[in-house]
Scaffold this motif. Structure first.
Motif, PDB file in Angstrom:
ATOM      1  N   LYS A  45     -17.553 -19.066  -6.856  1.00  0.00           N
ATOM      2  CA  LYS A  45     -17.492 -18.042  -5.805  1.00  0.00           C
ATOM      3  C   LYS A  45     -16.085 -17.455  -5.710  1.00  0.00           C
ATOM      4  O   LYS A  45     -15.914 -16.237  -5.619  1.00  0.00           O
ATOM      5  N   LEU A  46     -15.066 -18.294  -5.765  1.00  0.00           N
ATOM      6  CA  LEU A  46     -13.669 -17.836  -5.709  1.00  0.00           C
ATOM      7  C   LEU A  46     -13.353 -16.912  -6.886  1.00  0.00           C
ATOM      8  O   LEU A  46     -12.733 -15.858  -6.724  1.00  0.00           O
ATOM      9  N   LEU A  47     -13.790 -17.301  -8.082  1.00  0.00           N
ATOM     10  CA  LEU A  47     -13.558 -16.476  -9.265  1.00  0.00           C
ATOM     11  C   LEU A  47     -14.256 -15.122  -9.124  1.00  0.00           C
ATOM     12  O   LEU A  47     -13.652 -14.068  -9.383  1.00  0.00           O
ATOM     13  N   ILE A  48     -15.507 -15.129  -8.685  1.00  0.00           N
ATOM     14  CA  ILE A  48     -16.265 -13.892  -8.523  1.00  0.00           C
ATOM     15  C   ILE A  48     -15.609 -12.996  -7.478  1.00  0.00           C
ATOM     16  O   ILE A  48     -15.480 -11.781  -7.671  1.00  0.00           O
TER      17      ILE A  48
ATOM     18  N   CYS B 111     -15.490 -20.145 -17.786  1.00  0.00           N
ATOM     19  CA  CYS B 111     -16.704 -20.967 -17.783  1.00  0.00           C
ATOM     20  C   CYS B 111     -16.418 -22.197 -16.936  1.00  0.00           C
ATOM     21  O   CYS B 111     -15.507 -22.970 -17.242  1.00  0.00           O
ATOM     22  N   VAL B 112     -17.167 -22.366 -15.874  1.00  0.00           N
ATOM     23  CA  VAL B 112     -16.981 -23.510 -14.981  1.00  0.00           C
ATOM     24  C   VAL B 112     -17.988 -24.580 -15.362  1.00  0.00           C
ATOM     25  O   VAL B 112     -19.196 -24.350 -15.365  1.00  0.00           O
ATOM     26  N   SER B 113     -17.475 -25.752 -15.681  1.00  0.00           N
ATOM     27  CA  SER B 113     -18.315 -26.870 -16.087  1.00  0.00           C
ATOM     28  C   SER B 113     -18.835 -27.586 -14.850  1.00  0.00           C
ATOM     29  O   SER B 113     -18.066 -28.054 -14.020  1.00  0.00           O
ATOM     30  N   PHE B 114     -20.146 -27.632 -14.746  1.00  0.00           N
ATOM     31  CA  PHE B 114     -20.769 -28.396 -13.669  1.00  0.00           C
ATOM     32  C   PHE B 114     -20.917 -29.820 -14.178  1.00  0.00           C
ATOM     33  O   PHE B 114     -21.557 -30.050 -15.205  1.00  0.00           O
ATOM     34  N   ASP B 115     -20.324 -30.752 -13.479  1.00  0.00           N
ATOM     35  CA  ASP B 115     -20.205 -32.113 -13.984  1.00  0.00           C
ATOM     36  C   ASP B 115     -21.432 -32.971 -13.741  1.00  0.00           C
ATOM     37  O   ASP B 115     -21.495 -34.093 -14.188  1.00  0.00           O
ATOM     38  N   ASP B 116     -22.392 -32.447 -13.022  1.00  0.00           N
ATOM     39  CA  ASP B 116     -23.610 -33.194 -12.762  1.00  0.00           C
ATOM     40  C   ASP B 116     -24.655 -32.189 -12.329  1.00  0.00           C
ATOM     41  O   ASP B 116     -24.367 -31.013 -12.148  1.00  0.00           O
ATOM     42  N   PHE B 117     -25.877 -32.617 -12.123  1.00  0.00           N
ATOM     43  CA  PHE B 117     -26.941 -31.717 -11.706  1.00  0.00           C
ATOM     44  C   PHE B 117     -27.201 -31.820 -10.209  1.00  0.00           C
ATOM     45  O   PHE B 117     -28.287 -31.576  -9.743  1.00  0.00           O
ATOM     46  N   ASP B 118     -26.190 -32.160  -9.446  1.00  0.00           N
ATOM     47  CA  ASP B 118     -26.343 -32.247  -7.994  1.00  0.00           C
ATOM     48  C   ASP B 118     -25.734 -31.014  -7.328  1.00  0.00           C
ATOM     49  O   ASP B 118     -25.257 -31.068  -6.217  1.00  0.00           O
ATOM     50  N   GLY B 119     -25.746 -29.896  -8.041  1.00  0.00           N
ATOM     51  CA  GLY B 119     -25.156 -28.680  -7.488  1.00  0.00           C
ATOM     52  C   GLY B 119     -23.665 -28.629  -7.738  1.00  0.00           C
ATOM     53  O   GLY B 119     -22.967 -27.810  -7.169  1.00  0.00           O
TER      54      GLY B 119
ATOM     55  N   ILE C  99     -11.128 -27.675 -10.948  1.00  0.00           N
ATOM     56  CA  ILE C  99     -10.336 -28.280  -9.870  1.00  0.00           C
ATOM     57  C   ILE C  99      -9.049 -27.511  -9.588  1.00  0.00           C
ATOM     58  O   ILE C  99      -8.690 -27.299  -8.436  1.00  0.00           O
ATOM     59  N   ASN C 100      -8.363 -27.057 -10.623  1.00  0.00           N
ATOM     60  CA  ASN C 100      -7.094 -26.351 -10.420  1.00  0.00           C
ATOM     61  C   ASN C 100      -7.235 -24.832 -10.364  1.00  0.00           C
ATOM     62  O   ASN C 100      -6.235 -24.131 -10.269  1.00  0.00           O
ATOM     63  N   VAL C 101      -8.460 -24.321 -10.404  1.00  0.00           N
ATOM     64  CA  VAL C 101      -8.642 -22.871 -10.310  1.00  0.00           C
ATOM     65  C   VAL C 101      -8.052 -22.314  -9.015  1.00  0.00           C
ATOM     66  O   VAL C 101      -7.324 -21.309  -9.061  1.00  0.00           O
ATOM     67  N   PRO C 102      -8.297 -22.908  -7.834  1.00  0.00           N
ATOM     68  CA  PRO C 102      -7.677 -22.354  -6.625  1.00  0.00           C
ATOM     69  C   PRO C 102      -6.145 -22.308  -6.717  1.00  0.00           C
ATOM     70  O   PRO C 102      -5.526 -21.332  -6.274  1.00  0.00           O
ATOM     71  N   LYS C 103      -5.562 -23.315  -7.313  1.00  0.00           N
ATOM     72  CA  LYS C 103      -4.104 -23.375  -7.466  1.00  0.00           C
ATOM     73  C   LYS C 103      -3.590 -22.234  -8.345  1.00  0.00           C
ATOM     74  O   LYS C 103      -2.521 -21.679  -8.090  1.00  0.00           O
ATOM     75  N   PHE C 104      -4.341 -21.872  -9.390  1.00  0.00           N
ATOM     76  CA  PHE C 104      -3.891 -20.884 -10.361  1.00  0.00           C
ATOM     77  C   PHE C 104      -4.649 -19.556 -10.280  1.00  0.00           C
ATOM     78  O   PHE C 104      -4.553 -18.746 -11.199  1.00  0.00           O
ATOM     79  N   ILE C 105      -5.381 -19.302  -9.197  1.00  0.00           N
ATOM     80  CA  ILE C 105      -6.251 -18.129  -9.151  1.00  0.00           C
ATOM     81  C   ILE C 105      -5.486 -16.829  -9.400  1.00  0.00           C
ATOM     82  O   ILE C 105      -5.976 -15.946 -10.123  1.00  0.00           O
ATOM     83  N   LYS C 106      -4.304 -16.677  -8.858  1.00  0.00           N
ATOM     84  CA  LYS C 106      -3.531 -15.444  -9.063  1.00  0.00           C
ATOM     85  C   LYS C 106      -3.171 -15.289 -10.545  1.00  0.00           C
ATOM     86  O   LYS C 106      -3.325 -14.209 -11.118  1.00  0.00           O
ATOM     87  N   GLN C 107      -2.714 -16.363 -11.170  1.00  0.00           N
ATOM     88  CA  GLN C 107      -2.361 -16.316 -12.590  1.00  0.00           C
ATOM     89  C   GLN C 107      -3.592 -16.084 -13.467  1.00  0.00           C
ATOM     90  O   GLN C 107      -3.517 -15.364 -14.459  1.00  0.00           O
ATOM     91  N   ILE C 108      -4.710 -16.682 -13.092  1.00  0.00           N
ATOM     92  CA  ILE C 108      -5.952 -16.484 -13.853  1.00  0.00           C
ATOM     93  C   ILE C 108      -6.343 -15.015 -13.799  1.00  0.00           C
ATOM     94  O   ILE C 108      -6.691 -14.420 -14.825  1.00  0.00           O
ATOM     95  N   LYS C 109      -6.262 -14.422 -12.614  1.00  0.00           N
ATOM     96  CA  LYS C 109      -6.623 -13.021 -12.454  1.00  0.00           C
ATOM     97  C   LYS C 109      -5.715 -12.122 -13.294  1.00  0.00           C
ATOM     98  O   LYS C 109      -6.180 -11.183 -13.937  1.00  0.00           O
TER      99      LYS C 109
ATOM    100  N   THR D 260     -19.470 -33.331  -7.146  1.00  0.00           N
ATOM    101  CA  THR D 260     -19.080 -34.657  -7.591  1.00  0.00           C
ATOM    102  C   THR D 260     -17.634 -34.895  -7.191  1.00  0.00           C
ATOM    103  O   THR D 260     -16.832 -33.972  -7.159  1.00  0.00           O
ATOM    104  N   ARG D 261     -17.335 -36.090  -6.859  1.00  0.00           N
ATOM    105  CA  ARG D 261     -15.961 -36.471  -6.513  1.00  0.00           C
ATOM    106  C   ARG D 261     -15.359 -35.581  -5.420  1.00  0.00           C
ATOM    107  O   ARG D 261     -14.237 -35.120  -5.536  1.00  0.00           O
ATOM    108  N   ASN D 262     -16.150 -35.314  -4.396  1.00  0.00           N
ATOM    109  CA  ASN D 262     -15.708 -34.478  -3.277  1.00  0.00           C
ATOM    110  C   ASN D 262     -15.236 -33.103  -3.738  1.00  0.00           C
ATOM    111  O   ASN D 262     -14.256 -32.564  -3.244  1.00  0.00           O
ATOM    112  N   TYR D 263     -15.941 -32.542  -4.683  1.00  0.00           N
ATOM    113  CA  TYR D 263     -15.548 -31.292  -5.303  1.00  0.00           C
ATOM    114  C   TYR D 263     -16.804 -30.474  -5.560  1.00  0.00           C
ATOM    115  O   TYR D 263     -17.812 -30.997  -6.009  1.00  0.00           O
ATOM    116  N   ASP D 264     -16.775 -29.182  -5.274  1.00  0.00           N
ATOM    117  CA  ASP D 264     -17.951 -28.332  -5.431  1.00  0.00           C
ATOM    118  C   ASP D 264     -17.658 -27.204  -6.417  1.00  0.00           C
ATOM    119  O   ASP D 264     -16.928 -26.263  -6.106  1.00  0.00           O
TER     120      ASP D 264
END
Length: 173
Positions: free
Chosen positions: A152-155, A131-139, A113-123, A142-146
């Motif tokens: 994709k942003l990390l890649i 490692c991105v945790s997928f919280d369900d098997f619906d792709g 959830i906070n990766v976009p906020k911290f993407i520059k610092q993460i880089k 969940t909770r209006n979050y993909d």
């Protein structure tokens, strides 16, 4: 008779032989749970409790442990928490490792959830992977979050990623 671990009537039995072998095994990776905070409350999360049994370690206690682990052969750290990117605290650890132990690799598992906020610092932090945790098997939606958009942003930012799924009765369907 030669079994190190055996399944018995009482369940899994760890023999003295296993304990001896385990104590002779070098540990190369350590998971560091840096906090007890998360911006989600997933049914499948094994950190689903409200509070830990003990208070979180201080940064100084963590870095002392990190130094001791490295001195004893640890070459990789895996940052978790409930959510290691809950705030920017994780970057104190990555800065410390880059300065004191530049040969050590480190990664993190996150709900993203906070990766976009911290993407520059993460880089800039020099993570081996995120490692991105997928919280369900619906792709991951969940909770209006993909979660896939976070990957994709990390890649796109040249950061190695892994999908991380916890399979349990709470999310099996």
């Amino acid at each position: 008779d030669n079994a190190i671990i055996a399944w018995g009537d009482g369940g899994l039995e760890v023999t003295d032989k296993f304990k001896e072998k385990f104590m002779q095994t070098n540990v190369h990776e350590v998971r560091i749970a840096i906090n007890n905070k998360c911006n989600m409350s997933c049914a499948h999360c094994f950190y689903g409790f409200k509070e830990t049994c003990r208070p979180d370690l201080t940064f100084e206690q963590f870095t002392k442990a990190i130094d001791d682990f490295v001195a004893n052969g640890v070459t990789q750290f895996h940052f978790s928490g409930k959510e290691p990117f809950y705030n920017d605290y994780i970057f104190k650890f990555t800065d410390y490792l880059k300065e004191k132990h530049p040969h050590v690799r480190y990664d993190a598992v996150t709900n993203g959830i906070n990766v976009p906020k911290f993407i520059k610092q993460i880089k800039e932090a020099g993570f081996y992977r995120i490692c991105v945790s997928f919280d369900d098997f619906d792709g991951g939606k969940t909770r209006n979050y993909d979660s896939s958009l976070v990957m994709k942003l990390l890649i796109e930012n040249g950061i190695k990623t892994h999908a991380f799924v916890t399979c349990s009765k709470a999310n099996l369907n």
